[in-house]
Design a protein around this motif. Structure first.
Motif, PDB file in Angstrom:
ATOM      1  N   MET A  77       0.861  -1.179   0.000  1.00  0.00           N
ATOM      2  CA  MET A  77       0.000   0.000   0.000  1.00  0.00           C
ATOM      3  C   MET A  77       0.900   1.232   0.000  1.00  0.00           C
ATOM      4  SD  MET A  77      -2.983  -1.224   2.657  1.00  0.00           S
ATOM      5  CE  MET A  77      -2.032  -0.852   4.071  1.00  0.00           C
ATOM      6  N   GLY A  78       0.277   2.398  -0.073  1.00  0.00           N
ATOM      7  CA  GLY A  78       1.042   3.636   0.003  1.00  0.00           C
ATOM      8  C   GLY A  78       1.799   3.730   1.323  1.00  0.00           C
ATOM      9  N   ALA A  79       2.918   4.421   1.314  1.00  0.00           N
ATOM     10  CA  ALA A  79       3.782   4.498   2.490  1.00  0.00           C
ATOM     11  C   ALA A  79       3.090   5.131   3.696  1.00  0.00           C
ATOM     12  CB  ALA A  79       5.048   5.272   2.154  1.00  0.00           C
ATOM     13  N   ASN A  80       2.171   6.045   3.472  1.00  0.00           N
ATOM     14  CA  ASN A  80       1.514   6.740   4.577  1.00  0.00           C
ATOM     15  C   ASN A  80       0.164   6.153   4.956  1.00  0.00           C
ATOM     16  OD1 ASN A  80       3.638   8.566   4.715  1.00  0.00           O
ATOM     17  ND2 ASN A  80       2.733   9.866   3.143  1.00  0.00           N
ATOM     18  N   SER A  81      -0.140   4.980   4.441  1.00  0.00           N
ATOM     19  CA  SER A  81      -1.447   4.371   4.693  1.00  0.00           C
ATOM     20  C   SER A  81      -1.609   4.002   6.165  1.00  0.00           C
ATOM     21  CB  SER A  81      -1.618   3.127   3.832  1.00  0.00           C
ATOM     22  OG  SER A  81      -2.859   2.535   4.096  1.00  0.00           O
ATOM     23  N   LYS A  82      -2.744   4.339   6.720  1.00  0.00           N
ATOM     24  CA  LYS A  82      -3.047   3.980   8.101  1.00  0.00           C
ATOM     25  C   LYS A  82      -3.908   2.707   8.180  1.00  0.00           C
ATOM     26  CE  LYS A  82      -2.500   8.569  10.021  1.00  0.00           C
ATOM     27  NZ  LYS A  82      -1.135   8.614   9.645  1.00  0.00           N
ATOM     28  N   ARG A  83      -4.246   2.160   7.006  1.00  0.00           N
ATOM     29  CA  ARG A  83      -5.047   0.938   6.972  1.00  0.00           C
ATOM     30  C   ARG A  83      -4.159  -0.291   7.180  1.00  0.00           C
ATOM     31  NH1 ARG A  83      -6.342   3.874   2.702  1.00  0.00           N
ATOM     32  NH2 ARG A  83      -5.379   2.419   1.258  1.00  0.00           N
ATOM     33  N   LEU A  84      -4.746  -1.333   7.666  1.00  0.00           N
ATOM     34  CA  LEU A  84      -4.032  -2.582   7.882  1.00  0.00           C
ATOM     35  C   LEU A  84      -3.906  -3.369   6.581  1.00  0.00           C
ATOM     36  CD1 LEU A  84      -2.784  -4.631   9.857  1.00  0.00           C
ATOM     37  CD2 LEU A  84      -5.083  -5.458  10.323  1.00  0.00           C
ATOM     38  N   ILE A  85      -4.960  -3.319   5.753  1.00  0.00           N
ATOM     39  CA  ILE A  85      -4.986  -4.161   4.558  1.00  0.00           C
ATOM     40  C   ILE A  85      -5.914  -3.561   3.503  1.00  0.00           C
ATOM     41  CG2 ILE A  85      -6.872  -5.620   5.410  1.00  0.00           C
ATOM     42  CD1 ILE A  85      -5.331  -8.043   4.317  1.00  0.00           C
ATOM     43  N   ASP A  86      -5.551  -3.759   2.241  1.00  0.00           N
ATOM     44  CA  ASP A  86      -6.418  -3.442   1.096  1.00  0.00           C
ATOM     45  C   ASP A  86      -6.772  -4.768   0.439  1.00  0.00           C
ATOM     46  OD1 ASP A  86      -6.624  -0.707   1.184  1.00  0.00           O
ATOM     47  OD2 ASP A  86      -5.051  -0.319  -0.274  1.00  0.00           O
ATOM     48  N   LEU A  87      -8.035  -5.016   0.250  1.00  0.00           N
ATOM     49  CA  LEU A  87      -8.491  -6.290  -0.303  1.00  0.00           C
ATOM     50  C   LEU A  87      -8.863  -6.149  -1.766  1.00  0.00           C
ATOM     51  CD1 LEU A  87     -10.836  -7.193   2.661  1.00  0.00           C
ATOM     52  CD2 LEU A  87      -8.608  -8.232   2.185  1.00  0.00           C
ATOM     53  N   SER A  88      -8.780  -7.250  -2.491  1.00  0.00           N
ATOM     54  CA  SER A  88      -9.304  -7.262  -3.854  1.00  0.00           C
ATOM     55  C   SER A  88     -10.822  -7.120  -3.781  1.00  0.00           C
ATOM     56  CB  SER A  88      -8.928  -8.570  -4.563  1.00  0.00           C
ATOM     57  OG  SER A  88      -9.562  -9.666  -3.927  1.00  0.00           O
ATOM     58  N   LEU A  89     -11.441  -6.763  -4.896  1.00  0.00           N
ATOM     59  CA  LEU A  89     -12.891  -6.552  -4.906  1.00  0.00           C
ATOM     60  C   LEU A  89     -13.644  -7.831  -4.531  1.00  0.00           C
ATOM     61  CD1 LEU A  89     -15.162  -4.554  -5.381  1.00  0.00           C
ATOM     62  CD2 LEU A  89     -15.106  -5.143  -7.796  1.00  0.00           C
ATOM     63  N   CYS A  90     -13.178  -8.957  -5.022  1.00  0.00           N
ATOM     64  CA  CYS A  90     -13.823 -10.236  -4.706  1.00  0.00           C
ATOM     65  C   CYS A  90     -13.767 -10.515  -3.194  1.00  0.00           C
ATOM     66  CB  CYS A  90     -13.126 -11.353  -5.481  1.00  0.00           C
ATOM     67  SG  CYS A  90     -13.863 -12.969  -5.277  1.00  0.00           S
ATOM     68  N   ALA A  91     -12.611 -10.271  -2.600  1.00  0.00           N
ATOM     69  CA  ALA A  91     -12.461 -10.492  -1.156  1.00  0.00           C
ATOM     70  C   ALA A  91     -13.337  -9.526  -0.370  1.00  0.00           C
ATOM     71  CB  ALA A  91     -10.995 -10.335  -0.769  1.00  0.00           C
ATOM     72  N   ALA A  92     -13.387  -8.267  -0.812  1.00  0.00           N
ATOM     73  CA  ALA A  92     -14.211  -7.264  -0.122  1.00  0.00           C
ATOM     74  C   ALA A  92     -15.687  -7.610  -0.201  1.00  0.00           C
ATOM     75  CB  ALA A  92     -13.950  -5.889  -0.718  1.00  0.00           C
ATOM     76  N   ARG A  93     -16.128  -8.099  -1.358  1.00  0.00           N
ATOM     77  CA  ARG A  93     -17.543  -8.494  -1.490  1.00  0.00           C
ATOM     78  C   ARG A  93     -17.866  -9.678  -0.590  1.00  0.00           C
ATOM     79  NH1 ARG A  93     -20.073  -7.421  -7.397  1.00  0.00           N
ATOM     80  NH2 ARG A  93     -19.408  -5.263  -7.432  1.00  0.00           N
ATOM     81  N   SER A  94     -16.939 -10.585  -0.468  1.00  0.00           N
ATOM     82  CA  SER A  94     -17.172 -11.754   0.381  1.00  0.00           C
ATOM     83  C   SER A  94     -17.330 -11.368   1.842  1.00  0.00           C
ATOM     84  CB  SER A  94     -16.021 -12.744   0.239  1.00  0.00           C
ATOM     85  OG  SER A  94     -15.935 -13.188  -1.091  1.00  0.00           O
ATOM     86  N   LEU A  95     -16.666 -10.290   2.242  1.00  0.00           N
ATOM     87  CA  LEU A  95     -16.779  -9.805   3.621  1.00  0.00           C
ATOM     88  C   LEU A  95     -17.896  -8.776   3.793  1.00  0.00           C
ATOM     89  CD1 LEU A  95     -13.039  -9.357   4.634  1.00  0.00           C
ATOM     90  CD2 LEU A  95     -14.593 -11.180   5.306  1.00  0.00           C
ATOM     91  N   CYS A  96     -18.563  -8.425   2.689  1.00  0.00           N
ATOM     92  CA  CYS A  96     -19.651  -7.431   2.692  1.00  0.00           C
ATOM     93  C   CYS A  96     -19.177  -6.054   3.141  1.00  0.00           C
ATOM     94  CB  CYS A  96     -20.812  -7.897   3.572  1.00  0.00           C
ATOM     95  SG  CYS A  96     -21.516  -9.462   3.056  1.00  0.00           S
ATOM     96  N   ILE A  97     -18.037  -5.606   2.576  1.00  0.00           N
ATOM     97  CA  ILE A  97     -17.562  -4.269   2.938  1.00  0.00           C
ATOM     98  C   ILE A  97     -17.538  -3.312   1.748  1.00  0.00           C
ATOM     99  CG2 ILE A  97     -16.166  -5.141   4.848  1.00  0.00           C
ATOM    100  CD1 ILE A  97     -13.687  -4.612   3.155  1.00  0.00           C
ATOM    101  N   VAL A  98     -18.038  -3.747   0.601  1.00  0.00           N
ATOM    102  CA  VAL A  98     -18.006  -2.893  -0.589  1.00  0.00           C
ATOM    103  C   VAL A  98     -18.897  -1.672  -0.406  1.00  0.00           C
ATOM    104  CG1 VAL A  98     -18.525  -2.783  -3.055  1.00  0.00           C
ATOM    105  CG2 VAL A  98     -17.364  -4.778  -2.121  1.00  0.00           C
ATOM    106  N   GLU A  99     -20.057  -1.868   0.183  1.00  0.00           N
ATOM    107  CA  GLU A  99     -21.003  -0.767   0.334  1.00  0.00           C
ATOM    108  C   GLU A  99     -20.431   0.347   1.222  1.00  0.00           C
ATOM    109  OE1 GLU A  99     -21.838  -4.042   0.929  1.00  0.00           O
ATOM    110  OE2 GLU A  99     -22.693  -4.286  -1.078  1.00  0.00           O
ATOM    111  N   SER A 100     -19.790  -0.030   2.319  1.00  0.00           N
ATOM    112  CA  SER A 100     -19.255   0.971   3.240  1.00  0.00           C
ATOM    113  C   SER A 100     -17.885   1.484   2.797  1.00  0.00           C
ATOM    114  CB  SER A 100     -19.167   0.390   4.651  1.00  0.00           C
ATOM    115  OG  SER A 100     -18.284  -0.713   4.665  1.00  0.00           O
ATOM    116  N   GLY A 101     -17.167   0.706   2.014  1.00  0.00           N
ATOM    117  CA  GLY A 101     -15.843   1.114   1.535  1.00  0.00           C
ATOM    118  C   GLY A 101     -14.709   0.744   2.467  1.00  0.00           C
ATOM    119  N   ILE A 102     -14.914   0.871   3.760  1.00  0.00           N
ATOM    120  CA  ILE A 102     -13.918   0.454   4.744  1.00  0.00           C
ATOM    121  C   ILE A 102     -14.625  -0.278   5.869  1.00  0.00           C
ATOM    122  CG2 ILE A 102     -12.286   2.318   4.262  1.00  0.00           C
ATOM    123  CD1 ILE A 102     -13.252   3.682   6.819  1.00  0.00           C
TER     124      ILE A 102
END
Length: 166
Positions: A110-135
């Motif tokens: 991820m970007g050097a200044n990212s405060k997030r733990l992880i960025d998921l692929s779209l398929c992975a994000a949909r499986s976790l139901c986080i696409v609608e909220s974005g994070i």
């Protein structure tokens, strides 16, 4: 035995000092190697088994681009980007709000200044139901490759693939 009667060869005192110095130097180097190996082992094992943090997902604009591992990003694969885990690491990611879990492979950074733990692929994000909220807050646990190979894959993958064609 009386130490006062022991003959002491002082004809070449530099020889005695250099041997002592060389022994001391070798001993110091040996001790430094041992200390460094203990520190490295401790640091490798010190990484927590589970971490919690914020997850987001890749934008569609990254589709087909090379990742840090050299692989091409694909929104239909269970992959992730993280600055907290080595490339090639397998992770179990859980959304605590709905208890859904997936497993992903870290193949990008991820970007050097990212405060997030992880960025998921779209398929992975949909499986976790986080696409609608974005994070979303997630729990991330490192797993080994044997666990990764034994995981049952989603049975609704056809539905997931159909959603991506839109």
């Amino acid at each position: 035995m009386n130490l006062a009667n022991v003959p002491l060869d002082l004809s070449n005192p530099l020889k005695f000092i250099s041997i002592k110095y060389r022994f001391s130097l070798a001993l110091n180097q040996f001790l430094i190697l041992i200390i460094l190996s203990v520190i490295m082992t401790y640091n490798l094992n010190a990484q927590p088994k589970k971490r919690t943090g914020i997850a987001s997902y890749y934008s569609n604009k990254f589709e087909g681009r090379k990742t840090a591992s050299g692989e091409r990003y694909s929104k239909i694969h269970f992959t992730a980007a993280s600055n907290n885990y080595p490339l090639g690491t397998y992770l179990k990611v859980t959304n605590p709000s709905n208890k859904k879990s997936i497993c992903v492979k870290v193949n990008d950074r991820m970007g050097a200044n990212s405060k997030r733990l992880i960025d998921l692929s779209l398929c992975a994000a949909r499986s976790l139901c986080i696409v609608e909220s974005g994070i979303c807050n997630v729990e991330v646990e490192q797993i080994d490759s044997k666990q990764w190979e034994s995981i049952e894959y989603l049975t609704e993958s056809d539905t997931l693939h159909a959603d991506f064609e839109k």
